[in-house]
Write a protein that holds these residues in place. Structure first.
Motif, PDB file in Angstrom:
ATOM      1  N   MET A 181       0.840  -1.200   0.000  1.00 41.95           N
ATOM      2  CA  MET A 181       0.000   0.000   0.000  1.00 41.95           C
ATOM      3  C   MET A 181       0.875   1.250   0.000  1.00 41.95           C
ATOM      4  O   MET A 181       0.610   2.212  -0.738  1.00 41.95           O
ATOM      5  N   GLU A 182       1.933   1.215   0.799  1.00 36.98           N
ATOM      6  CA  GLU A 182       2.848   2.352   0.864  1.00 36.98           C
ATOM      7  C   GLU A 182       3.552   2.561  -0.475  1.00 36.98           C
ATOM      8  O   GLU A 182       3.733   3.689  -0.939  1.00 36.98           O
ATOM      9  N   GLU A 183       3.925   1.442  -1.103  1.00 34.16           N
ATOM     10  CA  GLU A 183       4.589   1.524  -2.410  1.00 34.16           C
ATOM     11  C   GLU A 183       3.700   2.204  -3.445  1.00 34.16           C
ATOM     12  O   GLU A 183       4.184   2.974  -4.295  1.00 34.16           O
ATOM     13  N   PHE A 184       2.382   1.941  -3.373  1.00 28.10           N
ATOM     14  CA  PHE A 184       1.437   2.551  -4.307  1.00 28.10           C
ATOM     15  C   PHE A 184       0.849   3.858  -3.773  1.00 28.10           C
ATOM     16  O   PHE A 184      -0.063   4.428  -4.378  1.00 28.10           O
ATOM     17  N   GLU A 185       1.372   4.323  -2.622  1.00 32.68           N
ATOM     18  CA  GLU A 185       0.932   5.575  -1.988  1.00 32.68           C
ATOM     19  C   GLU A 185      -0.563   5.555  -1.699  1.00 32.68           C
ATOM     20  O   GLU A 185      -1.292   6.494  -1.981  1.00 32.68           O
ATOM     21  N   CYS A 186      -1.020   4.415  -1.131  1.00 30.43           N
ATOM     22  CA  CYS A 186      -2.437   4.245  -0.812  1.00 30.43           C
ATOM     23  C   CYS A 186      -2.674   4.309   0.687  1.00 30.43           C
ATOM     24  O   CYS A 186      -1.928   3.729   1.475  1.00 30.43           O
ATOM     25  N   ASN A 187      -3.745   4.995   1.058  1.00 27.56           N
ATOM     26  CA  ASN A 187      -4.143   5.087   2.469  1.00 27.56           C
ATOM     27  C   ASN A 187      -5.027   3.912   2.881  1.00 27.56           C
ATOM     28  O   ASN A 187      -5.077   3.546   4.055  1.00 27.56           O
ATOM     29  N   PHE A 188      -5.738   3.353   1.896  1.00 26.82           N
ATOM     30  CA  PHE A 188      -6.672   2.267   2.176  1.00 26.82           C
ATOM     31  C   PHE A 188      -6.569   1.201   1.082  1.00 26.82           C
ATOM     32  O   PHE A 188      -6.179   1.478  -0.048  1.00 26.82           O
ATOM     33  N   HIS A 189      -6.947  -0.016   1.469  1.00 28.02           N
ATOM     34  CA  HIS A 189      -7.031  -1.122   0.512  1.00 28.02           C
ATOM     35  C   HIS A 189      -8.365  -1.822   0.729  1.00 28.02           C
ATOM     36  O   HIS A 189      -8.637  -2.335   1.814  1.00 28.02           O
ATOM     37  N   PHE A 190      -9.197  -1.816  -0.324  1.00 25.11           N
ATOM     38  CA  PHE A 190     -10.468  -2.534  -0.250  1.00 25.11           C
ATOM     39  C   PHE A 190     -10.269  -3.952  -0.769  1.00 25.11           C
ATOM     40  O   PHE A 190      -9.666  -4.169  -1.821  1.00 25.11           O
ATOM     41  N   VAL A 191     -10.801  -4.934  -0.014  1.00 23.65           N
ATOM     42  CA  VAL A 191     -10.715  -6.341  -0.403  1.00 23.65           C
ATOM     43  C   VAL A 191     -12.122  -6.916  -0.427  1.00 23.65           C
ATOM     44  O   VAL A 191     -12.813  -6.928   0.586  1.00 23.65           O
ATOM     45  N   GLY A 192     -12.532  -7.410  -1.596  1.00 23.15           N
ATOM     46  CA  GLY A 192     -13.876  -7.971  -1.725  1.00 23.15           C
ATOM     47  C   GLY A 192     -13.912  -9.457  -1.978  1.00 23.15           C
ATOM     48  O   GLY A 192     -14.953 -10.089  -1.770  1.00 23.15           O
ATOM     49  N   SER A 193     -12.816 -10.049  -2.453  1.00 23.88           N
ATOM     50  CA  SER A 193     -12.793 -11.480  -2.760  1.00 23.88           C
ATOM     51  C   SER A 193     -12.643 -12.285  -1.475  1.00 23.88           C
ATOM     52  O   SER A 193     -11.775 -12.014  -0.642  1.00 23.88           O
ATOM     53  N   LEU A 194     -13.488 -13.298  -1.326  1.00 29.02           N
ATOM     54  CA  LEU A 194     -13.589 -14.012  -0.053  1.00 29.02           C
ATOM     55  C   LEU A 194     -12.315 -14.757   0.325  1.00 29.02           C
ATOM     56  O   LEU A 194     -11.969 -14.841   1.504  1.00 29.02           O
ATOM     57  N   ASP A 195     -11.624 -15.331  -0.682  1.00 29.94           N
ATOM     58  CA  ASP A 195     -10.397 -16.060  -0.349  1.00 29.94           C
ATOM     59  C   ASP A 195      -9.301 -15.120   0.127  1.00 29.94           C
ATOM     60  O   ASP A 195      -8.519 -15.459   1.013  1.00 29.94           O
ATOM     61  N   ASP A 196      -9.243 -13.898  -0.454  1.00 30.80           N
ATOM     62  CA  ASP A 196      -8.261 -12.917   0.008  1.00 30.80           C
ATOM     63  C   ASP A 196      -8.564 -12.482   1.436  1.00 30.80           C
ATOM     64  O   ASP A 196      -7.664 -12.388   2.273  1.00 30.80           O
ATOM     65  N   VAL A 197      -9.833 -12.222   1.724  1.00 28.43           N
ATOM     66  CA  VAL A 197     -10.218 -11.820   3.084  1.00 28.43           C
ATOM     67  C   VAL A 197      -9.872 -12.932   4.071  1.00 28.43           C
ATOM     68  O   VAL A 197      -9.278 -12.685   5.134  1.00 28.43           O
ATOM     69  N   ALA A 198     -10.220 -14.168   3.733  1.00 25.63           N
ATOM     70  CA  ALA A 198      -9.965 -15.287   4.647  1.00 25.63           C
ATOM     71  C   ALA A 198      -8.475 -15.472   4.901  1.00 25.63           C
ATOM     72  O   ALA A 198      -8.052 -15.719   6.039  1.00 25.63           O
ATOM     73  N   TRP A 199      -7.673 -15.355   3.846  1.00 22.15           N
ATOM     74  CA  TRP A 199      -6.227 -15.564   4.003  1.00 22.15           C
ATOM     75  C   TRP A 199      -5.592 -14.438   4.824  1.00 22.15           C
ATOM     76  O   TRP A 199      -4.819 -14.702   5.753  1.00 22.15           O
ATOM     77  N   ILE A 200      -5.917 -13.195   4.510  1.00 21.90           N
ATOM     78  CA  ILE A 200      -5.301 -12.061   5.214  1.00 21.90           C
ATOM     79  C   ILE A 200      -5.593 -12.114   6.700  1.00 21.90           C
ATOM     80  O   ILE A 200      -4.698 -11.926   7.539  1.00 21.90           O
ATOM     81  N   PHE A 201      -6.846 -12.393   7.062  1.00 19.99           N
ATOM     82  CA  PHE A 201      -7.263 -12.275   8.454  1.00 19.99           C
ATOM     83  C   PHE A 201      -7.281 -13.614   9.196  1.00 19.99           C
ATOM     84  O   PHE A 201      -7.703 -13.676  10.346  1.00 19.99           O
ATOM     85  N   ASN A 202      -6.810 -14.679   8.538  1.00 25.74           N
ATOM     86  CA  ASN A 202      -6.774 -16.004   9.168  1.00 25.74           C
ATOM     87  C   ASN A 202      -8.127 -16.389   9.755  1.00 25.74           C
ATOM     88  O   ASN A 202      -8.237 -16.813  10.915  1.00 25.74           O
TER      89      ASN A 202
END
Length: 590
Positions: A181-202
């Motif tokens: 996120m910092e590399e892309f100069e982003c303050n926020f990252h939206f995640v909508g795909s269920l597998d990404d959400v499950a993996w990131i947050f265990n």
């Protein structure tokens, strides 16, 4: 209502609302492959149950587009519905957008449910139909107006996927994502795909068939993150654990409001292929479009995940040994059908530790049914299996420590020369891919020919990809890597687990597919760079009576003999003498 009546009811709404065409995809608001029952809209309207396909209904006509895996299945299931089947990728078949260009008037109104249509899909539609002056109507969920007793949102518990299985804390994963996120100069990252959400947050759940996922969105900030889900599905204990890592819980429907309130000067990172149009339109801040960082990160399995996957393969191998022994002993002694095969496979797997369910619907295709690459048994198609011809079984399981996916084609009687030749050519392709050694940076499309070459030399081919990524107690179909003819930029990297599954299908007679999972590993470094190879991690014998040994090269025979030696060495300690002796015979040197 019949399927034809449902299509006609939708068509009446199109006339009423002055919509010239309505598009129904296979997706849900999270762009998922397998969807909760509430969003099985295309299936409800058309009767087609395949996992991939798009239905388009105009005021006069209707068509369904699907790929070669489902041609035979779709033809059968669409009969009597008034829906025309369009076979994607075949000569003379228009794409859905080309068809719409011919069918629609100038300045048409084209509608779809904007929560089930991705940003990327919308842009393609506007681009392809731009000359018509298309007007998009994305706010209409027209099917909801005619679908009586439509299923509600899921309510099953969400649970913690512990670090002993994931090998990495959610805090650590968030750190890695925030670096990008910092590399892309982003303050926020939206995640909508269920597998990404499950993996990131265990986290894991039971909201989707076959994939252990929970229905959720996420917004990740530079210091904290919010999970949007049904608050009744998550325990106070897990809420507290998440809060320790500055992860907070909000209601599933609040995500639109929170996205709209992000300051206009902020930058929001999102993946346009995995974000629905209504979500995208709710954001007034600057949008930075990139593939979700978690797509690549979760494909690179860590040591704990790799060990877990290998342990899952061992358990699966034990279950499969018991199943194939049972099948061989009982065929012709008791009535066995395709449904029996499906039930017995699940039964044997359920006896293994930490079994959580199947990873997809088992394909049990006997004789000509095996010629449907993604055949799905129905009460009408279910047949008795006898000691003759070929039985193709593609199946998999979810265990807490890993996900499996395996195909074996079983000769149930004496095969003729043509059947044995096809059986052997497909096996040669699978082995050649497993033997690959390649420089770092090689993509799956560069290796696909290895699995097809033996078939090509005989003037034969198959119409599906050769390999897909596989998750770790996650989706059985996972990116970003693949092995297929189509060009895809993602290189194969150490830690990626991919399927190796060439096939061959004679319509009306039989299908053959052999599939193992392969782990990409470092091979060696030379003056020409770093080289990689594959380690086969699936553990289950091949039926050697289907092989014409003289068609195998010495290298291929050596691979098969070594593989069978490994299968016996790892699986046999888990078996009683009866099954051990049987497996010893199945894995003997050829």
């Amino acid at each position: 209502m019949t399927f034809a009546n449902r299509v006609n009811a939708l068509r009446s709404l199109l006339h009423e609302k002055n919509i010239h065409a309505y598009i129904i995809t296979s997706s849900d608001p999270h762009m998922s492959e397998y969807v909760p029952d509430r969003w099985s809209t295309r299936q409800w309207l058309s009767g087609f149950t395949g996992s991939a396909g798009t239905l388009v209904v105009t005021q006069e006509k209707a068509g369904l587009w699907t790929d070669s895996r489902y041609f035979l299945q779709a033809e059968t299931q669409l009969a009597g519905s008034g829906i025309k089947l369009f076979r994607m990728g075949t000569a003379g078949t228009p794409t859905q957008n080309e068809w719409l260009s011919d069918e629609l008037p100038i300045k048409p109104n084209v509608g779809f449910d904007g929560t089930c249509f991705s940003v990327a899909q919308t842009r393609e539609l506007k681009h392809k139909l731009g000359d018509l002056g298309i007007n998009i109507e994305e706010e209409f969920d027209l099917v909801n107006e005619i679908w009586e007793n439509r299923p509600e949102l899921p309510t099953k518990p969400i649970y913690d996927h512990e670090v002993c299985y994931s090998g990495q804390t959610r805090y650590s994963k968030l750190l890695n994502i925030r670096k990008q996120m910092e590399e892309f100069e982003c303050n926020f990252h939206f995640v909508g795909s269920l597998d990404d959400v499950a993996w990131i947050f265990n986290i894991r759940g039971n909201d989707v068939d076959y994939n252990p996922l929970a229905l959720a969105y996420a917004i990740i900030g530079v210091e904290s993150a919010t999970l949007y889900l049904n608050e009744g599905q998550i325990s106070n204990e897990l809420i507290q654990k998440l809060a320790e890592d500055e992860i907070y819980i909000a209601d599933y429907t609040r995500v639109f409001n929170d996205l709209s309130e992000i300051a206009g000067s902020s930058n929001v990172l999102l993946d346009s292929n995995r974000t629905n149009l209504n979500i995208f339109n709710s954001i007034s801040a600057n949008i930075i479009e990139r593939e979700n960082p978690s797509q690549l990160l979760k494909s690179l399995k860590n040591e704990v995940e790799i060990e877990g996957m290998k342990n899952a393969m061992k358990k699966d191998g034990v279950a499969l040994t018991h199943f194939y022994y049972w099948l061989e002993e009982n065929i012709d002694k008791t009535k066995i059908t395709e449904f029996t095969v499906m039930d017995k496979l699940k039964e044997f797997r359920s006896l293994q530790k930490d079994f959580k369910g199947e990873s997809f619907g088992t394909i049990a295709g006997y004789k000509d049914h095996g010629a449907h690459p993604h055949y799905s048994t129905t009460p009408e198609s279910n047949v008795e299996i006898k000691r003759e011809s070929l039985l193709l079984i593609d199946s998999g399981a979810q265990y807490l420590d890993g996900t499996t996916d395996i195909t074996r084609t079983i000769p149930l009687g004496e095969l003729n020369e043509e059947e044995k030749t096809d059986f052997t050519l497909v096996l040669k392709g699978m082995i050649q891919l497993a033997l690959a050694k390649f420089p770092r940076g090689t993509r799956g499309c560069n290796l696909d020919i290895l699995a097809r070459q033996a078939l090509w030399k005989s003037g034969k081919d198959y119409g599906h990809g050769t390999g897909h990524g596989v998750g770790c107690f996650m989706n059985v179909h996972e990116g970003p890597q693949s092995i297929r003819q189509e060009i895809k930029d993602q290189a194969l990297l150490p830690g990626m687990i991919t399927s190796d599954e060439p096939g061959f299908y004679r319509e009306g007679f039989y299908g053959i597919r052999h599939e193992n999972l392969i782990l990409c590993c470092p091979e060696k470094t030379t003056q020409f760079g770093e080289f990689l190879n594959f380690e086969t991690i699936t553990l289950c014998h091949f039926e050697t009576k289907g092989i014409i040994t003289k068609l195998l090269t010495p290298e291929e025979r050596e691979w098969l003999n070594n593989y069978h030696e490994k299968v016996y060495e790892i699986i046999s300690p888990e078996l009683d003498d009866k099954h051990k002796n049987w497996l010893k015979e199945k894995t003997k040197t050829i």
